[in-house]
Design a protein around this motif. Structure first.
Motif, PDB file in Angstrom:
ATOM      1  N   GLN A 183      18.208  64.187  72.781  1.00  0.00           N
ATOM      2  CA  GLN A 183      18.522  64.788  71.486  1.00  0.00           C
ATOM      3  C   GLN A 183      17.444  65.784  71.099  1.00  0.00           C
ATOM      4  OE1 GLN A 183      18.980  61.641  68.605  1.00  0.00           O
ATOM      5  NE2 GLN A 183      20.893  60.886  69.518  1.00  0.00           N
ATOM      6  N   TRP A 185      16.117  67.615  67.503  1.00  0.00           N
ATOM      7  CA  TRP A 185      16.243  67.464  66.054  1.00  0.00           C
ATOM      8  C   TRP A 185      15.735  68.719  65.355  1.00  0.00           C
ATOM      9  CZ3 TRP A 185      14.112  61.850  64.923  1.00  0.00           C
ATOM     10  CH2 TRP A 185      14.881  60.936  65.643  1.00  0.00           C
ATOM     11  N   TRP A 187      14.799  70.107  61.779  1.00  0.00           N
ATOM     12  CA  TRP A 187      14.479  69.641  60.436  1.00  0.00           C
ATOM     13  C   TRP A 187      14.707  70.741  59.403  1.00  0.00           C
ATOM     14  CZ3 TRP A 187      13.204  64.686  59.117  1.00  0.00           C
ATOM     15  CH2 TRP A 187      12.897  63.819  60.167  1.00  0.00           C
ATOM     16  N   TYR A 194      17.753  66.399  58.550  1.00  0.00           N
ATOM     17  CA  TYR A 194      17.658  67.061  59.848  1.00  0.00           C
ATOM     18  C   TYR A 194      19.011  67.031  60.538  1.00  0.00           C
ATOM     19  CZ  TYR A 194      17.516  62.406  62.061  1.00  0.00           C
ATOM     20  OH  TYR A 194      17.812  61.128  62.487  1.00  0.00           O
ATOM     21  N   THR A 196      20.776  66.409  64.200  1.00  0.00           N
ATOM     22  CA  THR A 196      20.649  65.920  65.566  1.00  0.00           C
ATOM     23  C   THR A 196      21.612  66.683  66.465  1.00  0.00           C
ATOM     24  OG1 THR A 196      19.862  63.682  65.130  1.00  0.00           O
ATOM     25  CG2 THR A 196      21.199  63.976  67.082  1.00  0.00           C
ATOM     26  N   SER A 214      26.669  67.961  67.305  1.00  0.00           N
ATOM     27  CA  SER A 214      25.642  68.013  66.268  1.00  0.00           C
ATOM     28  C   SER A 214      26.112  67.333  64.996  1.00  0.00           C
ATOM     29  CB  SER A 214      25.265  69.468  65.963  1.00  0.00           C
ATOM     30  OG  SER A 214      24.804  70.126  67.130  1.00  0.00           O
TER      31      SER A 214
END
Length: 257
Positions: A183, A185, A187, A194, A196, A214
């Motif tokens: 994954q 991330w 932010w 956030y 993913t 996502s």
């Protein structure tokens, strides 16, 4: 931040098992883990079936395993594609589960009856992106429990993650190097939100294929979730950390008294 969880899980329904080294082994392990965990806390129902609602069942990772341990299981999810996949997997495994499509935020209307245990595992609750949604969901969990009923929620350890705003998970290489899962991330500049990006990379017939799905999360602190559970009426709120429980995420339990 936009609620993207429905598209995320609909899009992953056919390939979600690829996130695991062996999904069927994970079903067995999680069923055994939660059976032992629940019975250690819910002695009132030890002699008969426990009526359990898995309120974020996905493709059945927890629900199918628990159905093999003398539980009467109702399993719901916001993703109809995931629920349909879970139904097919239940048929393969020969277990009986009552399935339905439901949203945390309308659980009181979507699911009839009450249960001894309400479960939401594997970081589903942090899809609720603001306090209002979280409060509604916690009240609905409360309404779906019988008196003395037990709520179980597992989430990522955001108290730890927020110290450095983790950017990615370590790649896991499986199938002798032919499948890689990780994954990334992204932010938000402000706040604890956030996105993913779930990558599943596979070599298929000599060519590499990449699937990316996502979704948005809130980095939900343990104190924030505990407060919302208390406001909803829950008591005996306890956190069980991985070092104690043996599970891979922190687990919170709470009682309807």
């Amino acid at each position: 931040m936009k609620d993207t969880s429905l598209d995320f899980y609909d899009g992953l329904a056919d390939t979600y098992h690829l996130i695991f080294k062996n999904w069927y082994e994970a079903v067995q392990w999680q069923g055994a883990f939660f059976d032992k965990f629940i019975r250690s806390l819910y002695a009132e129902e030890q002699e008969g079936p426990i009526h359990l609602l898995d309120a974020s069942c996905g493709i059945g990772t927890q629900a199918l395993g628990l159905a093999q341990h003398d539980y009467t299981v109702t399993a719901t999810d916001i993703s109809s594609n995931s629920v349909e996949r879970a139904k097919r997997e239940a048929d393969k495994l020969g277990v009986h589960v009552h399935f339905g499509v439901a949203d945390f935020r309308t659980l009181d209307k979507d699911v009839p009856g009450q249960f001894n245990v309400v479960l939401s595992a594997d970081n589903a609750v942090p899809h609720l992106l603001d306090d209002q949604e979280l409060s509604v969901a916690c009240r609905n969990f409360y309404e779906k429990l019988v008196d003395k009923g037990l709520l179980i929620i597992s989430i990522r350890d955001y108290d730890e993650i927020l110290q450095n705003r983790q950017r990615a998970t370590l790649p896991r290489v499986m199938d002798e190097g032919k499948r890689i899962v990780f994954q990334v991330w992204d932010w938000a500049e402000a706040g604890h939100h956030y996105i993913t990006n779930q990558f599943i990379v596979q070599e298929i017939d000599g060519s590499w294929k990449t699937q990316v799905n996502s979704t948005s999360y809130r980095a939900l602190l343990r104190s924030e979730l505990s407060t919302k559970l208390e406001e909803a009426g829950f008591a005996d709120i306890r956190w069980h950390m991985p070092s104690e429980s043996g599970f891979y995420q922190p687990i919170v339990t709470a009682r309807k008294l």
